[in-house]
Structures are given as C-alpha cells and as structure tokens.
Write a protein that holds these residues in place. Structure first.
Motif, PDB file in Angstrom:
ATOM      1  N   ASP A  18     -25.092 -43.287 -17.833  1.00  0.00           N
ATOM      2  CA  ASP A  18     -23.703 -42.853 -17.747  1.00  0.00           C
ATOM      3  C   ASP A  18     -22.766 -44.050 -17.853  1.00  0.00           C
ATOM      4  OD1 ASP A  18     -23.395 -44.046 -15.155  1.00  0.00           O
ATOM      5  OD2 ASP A  18     -24.285 -42.267 -14.248  1.00  0.00           O
ATOM      6  N   ILE A  19     -21.478 -43.739 -17.950  1.00  0.00           N
ATOM      7  CA  ILE A  19     -20.475 -44.787 -18.153  1.00  0.00           C
ATOM      8  C   ILE A  19     -20.461 -45.783 -17.001  1.00  0.00           C
ATOM      9  CG2 ILE A  19     -17.969 -45.195 -18.200  1.00  0.00           C
ATOM     10  CD1 ILE A  19     -19.074 -44.445 -20.888  1.00  0.00           C
ATOM     11  N   ARG A  20     -20.628 -45.303 -15.760  1.00  0.00           N
ATOM     12  CA  ARG A  20     -20.602 -46.199 -14.607  1.00  0.00           C
ATOM     13  C   ARG A  20     -21.673 -47.278 -14.722  1.00  0.00           C
ATOM     14  NH1 ARG A  20     -15.965 -46.569 -11.978  1.00  0.00           N
ATOM     15  NH2 ARG A  20     -15.182 -44.565 -11.273  1.00  0.00           N
ATOM     16  N   GLN A  21     -22.871 -46.887 -15.126  1.00  0.00           N
ATOM     17  CA  GLN A  21     -23.943 -47.870 -15.275  1.00  0.00           C
ATOM     18  C   GLN A  21     -23.556 -48.953 -16.278  1.00  0.00           C
ATOM     19  OE1 GLN A  21     -26.854 -44.890 -16.363  1.00  0.00           O
ATOM     20  NE2 GLN A  21     -28.086 -45.349 -14.546  1.00  0.00           N
ATOM     21  N   ARG A  39     -27.829 -49.073  -9.565  1.00  0.00           N
ATOM     22  CA  ARG A  39     -27.480 -48.346 -10.789  1.00  0.00           C
ATOM     23  C   ARG A  39     -27.972 -49.086 -12.037  1.00  0.00           C
ATOM     24  NH1 ARG A  39     -23.918 -44.323 -10.720  1.00  0.00           N
ATOM     25  NH2 ARG A  39     -25.094 -43.790 -12.594  1.00  0.00           N
ATOM     26  N   ILE A  40     -27.958 -50.420 -11.987  1.00  0.00           N
ATOM     27  CA  ILE A  40     -28.466 -51.187 -13.127  1.00  0.00           C
ATOM     28  C   ILE A  40     -29.981 -51.025 -13.222  1.00  0.00           C
ATOM     29  CG2 ILE A  40     -28.807 -53.525 -14.041  1.00  0.00           C
ATOM     30  CD1 ILE A  40     -26.009 -54.193 -13.072  1.00  0.00           C
ATOM     31  N   ARG A  41     -30.681 -50.961 -12.061  1.00  0.00           N
ATOM     32  CA  ARG A  41     -32.122 -50.701 -12.087  1.00  0.00           C
ATOM     33  C   ARG A  41     -32.409 -49.327 -12.681  1.00  0.00           C
ATOM     34  NH1 ARG A  41     -35.629 -54.038  -9.579  1.00  0.00           N
ATOM     35  NH2 ARG A  41     -34.818 -55.605  -8.121  1.00  0.00           N
ATOM     36  N   GLN A  42     -31.575 -48.338 -12.344  1.00  0.00           N
ATOM     37  CA  GLN A  42     -31.723 -47.002 -12.935  1.00  0.00           C
ATOM     38  C   GLN A  42     -31.592 -47.064 -14.449  1.00  0.00           C
ATOM     39  OE1 GLN A  42     -28.818 -44.460 -11.134  1.00  0.00           O
ATOM     40  NE2 GLN A  42     -29.908 -44.250  -9.190  1.00  0.00           N
ATOM     41  N   LEU A  43     -30.621 -47.851 -14.931  1.00  0.00           N
ATOM     42  CA  LEU A  43     -30.415 -47.993 -16.374  1.00  0.00           C
ATOM     43  C   LEU A  43     -31.654 -48.605 -17.021  1.00  0.00           C
ATOM     44  CD1 LEU A  43     -28.449 -47.733 -18.768  1.00  0.00           C
ATOM     45  CD2 LEU A  43     -27.597 -50.016 -18.210  1.00  0.00           C
ATOM     46  N   GLU A  44     -32.242 -49.603 -16.383  1.00  0.00           N
ATOM     47  CA  GLU A  44     -33.460 -50.214 -16.911  1.00  0.00           C
ATOM     48  C   GLU A  44     -34.587 -49.190 -17.011  1.00  0.00           C
ATOM     49  OE1 GLU A  44     -33.419 -54.860 -15.565  1.00  0.00           O
ATOM     50  OE2 GLU A  44     -33.707 -53.379 -13.971  1.00  0.00           O
ATOM     51  N   GLN A  45     -34.713 -48.366 -15.980  1.00  0.00           N
ATOM     52  CA  GLN A  45     -35.764 -47.360 -15.971  1.00  0.00           C
ATOM     53  C   GLN A  45     -35.534 -46.307 -17.060  1.00  0.00           C
ATOM     54  OE1 GLN A  45     -35.592 -45.925 -11.944  1.00  0.00           O
ATOM     55  NE2 GLN A  45     -36.482 -47.799 -11.069  1.00  0.00           N
TER      56      GLN A  45
END
Length: 295
Positions: free
Chosen positions: A2-5, A35-41
């Motif tokens: 999402d945009i926030r990430q 949230r950055i870890r979520q983006l990596e995943q």
C-alpha cells in the motif's frame, strides 16, 4: 502493498535513519520498521540491509525505491487532479514543495505570489538546496519543482521557464573605500577580506570561475551556506561579499551596506524554474509554469 509502506520506505531512504524517518512520517519507529518488513515479505526480496543501525538498501531495495518514487509521484499527481475536480470552483488546493538555490531565495516570493494570485489555496514548502541537490531531488520526486541555474547545470530534458538573469555585485560596508565606486574589477575584489558561499554551491563555483578568468586567487575569510549570514558578515564584521545584484531591490534598503557592480569579466547567468517533463502533467506544475510565464 500500500501507499503507506512506500511512503515509509521513501522516508527511510531520504533520512537514512529509522527514528528520523518515523518522526517524518508521524509514526513510531516499530511501526515504520514493521511495515517495511511487510513490504519485503510481500515482494519476496530483501529491501533494507539489516544491522544495529541503518546501513543502506540492498540492490533489490534500490530498484524498489526507484519504482516507489515513481508510484508516489503519480499518486500525488492523481490526488491533485482529483482534488481539482472535487473542488466546486475547479481550483487547486494543496501544497507544492520547491527546492531553491540559496542565491534565489529572496526572489522566490515573486513566483509564489504570482501563483497564489490565481490559486490562493495552494501552499508552499520552500527548501534551500544546492543546484546538485535540486536535480537529484527532482529525479527521486522528493521535491516537485526547483529554481536553479539554467545554463550551468545539466537541465536538458527538464521543463524550464526562465525567471531572471543573475548578475553580481561586491557588497561592502558604506564606509569601505570601494563603496562609492561605479564598478569594481574582479581582480580588485579578490584583494578584499571576503565572505562567500561554500564551494559546493553553484553560485560559488560561478564566482570562482570569474576569479580564475581575472587571474585572481582569493582566500575567503569566511564561508557559509547562508545568504543571510553573508549579509550579516558584511554589516557586522566589515567583510566584503559577492552576491546577486537584485538583492539591492528585493531585500529593501540595506542600511550601512553598498553594492558595487563587478566588471572585467562581465558575468551573468539565467536562473529559472525546472521540473520533470512527463505526461500527464501535474495540475500544480502546469499552474506553476503558467505563473512563471507571467513574471
């Protein structure tokens, strides 16, 4: 994703520090990191080099960051256009971030005023930046437009609108022996106790080239990245400085300071508005360039 990430990733790359990035985004540091870890995943690649502190981005992270800047820029432009459509009068509402070379900061109000005459609900964030920073920040979309030199920087391919010609004067105290002269040679100016902008500033590089052309090699007593510090040094320390001629008018009556035009060689450079040239064009950028053409 999402945009926030993407906003958190862009902030981390800009601030190069997890806590400062979190503060810039008005969230906690664990929230930003999570949230950055979520983006990596979600993307299936490592984005940030892991360590006790921020080290940098991985090779994959650098590629993700390029797309992040592009997506955020288009997302912002979309919001600007939709905001204009939603407005009853079709007026622009929002904020523009401009990077401005230090020597142009006193002049930028003429552009922002012209813009606000037509679009009174547009606000501005003005950042003092070197010409190199402006070009870099335009391409990573951390600023939307810049005011910089048009004939001394690699601005080919950018949208451009000339604003004024920058010419130079020697600023001295009213009691200085050169204060009543009609002009001063660059070679003469080199003999003075000078305060100048720091060497990373394009304005300083222009001045250095003029001195070289005059076969002069000054040793500045003071260097700063602040125009106001130059003025105060002329007033309070009795130093001489080289600044744009238009300061005489824009800053009002400079009590106790005289500006003497510099000659031999004659030096002048075009300063103007620049932005990334892309379609569809942001309504804010289109309006800003329209305002520039009225000056």
């Amino acid at each position: 994703m999402d945009i926030r990430q993407l906003q958190y990733l862009a902030a981390l790359a800009r601030e190069k520090h997890f806590t400062r990035a979190a503060q810039a985004c008005n969230v906690t540091q664990p929230t930003l990191s999570g949230r950055i870890r979520q983006l990596e995943q979600e993307l299936g690649v490592p984005i940030v080099e892991r360590g006790q502190r921020y080290i940098g981005l991985t090779a994959e992270g650098e590629r993700v960051l390029k797309w992040t800047h592009l997506i955020l820029d288009n997302w912002q432009s979309l919001n600007q256009e939709l905001g204009q459509i939603r407005s009853r009068k079709g007026e622009l509402v929002g904020r523009l971030v401009l990077g401005v070379i230090p020597s142009a900061l006193p002049k930028v109000a003429t552009l922002t005023n012209a813009m606000q005459q037509v679009h009174p609900k547009v606000g501005f964030t003005i950042l003092s930046q070197s010409s190199e920073e402006i070009l870099r920040n335009l391409h990573d979309f951390s600023i939307e437009a810049g005011i910089t030199y048009l004939d001394n920087e690699p601005v080919e391919g950018l949208l451009q609108a000339p604003l004024y010609q920058e010419r130079y004067c020697l600023f001295v105290s009213a009691s200085h022996p050169l204060a009543q002269r009609s002009s001063v040679d660059w070679l003469e100016a080199a003999q003075e106790s000078l305060c100048l902008l720091t060497p990373n500033m394009q304005n300083r590089r222009i001045i250095d080239r003029a001195f070289t052309a005059a076969n002069a090699h000054p040793s500045p007593r003071l260097e700063t990245n602040s125009i106001m510090n130059l003025l105060s040094s002329v007033r309070s320390m009795g130093l001489a400085s080289i600044m744009p001629e238009y300061f005489i008018d824009v800053l009002g009556k400079l009590e106790g300071v005289r500006a003497v035009p510099l000659a031999n060689p004659k030096v002048e450079h075009a300063v103007g508005l620049v932005a990334i040239n892309r379609e569809p064009r942001s309504p804010f950028i289109a309006a800003l360039f329209a305002a520039a053409k009225t000056l």
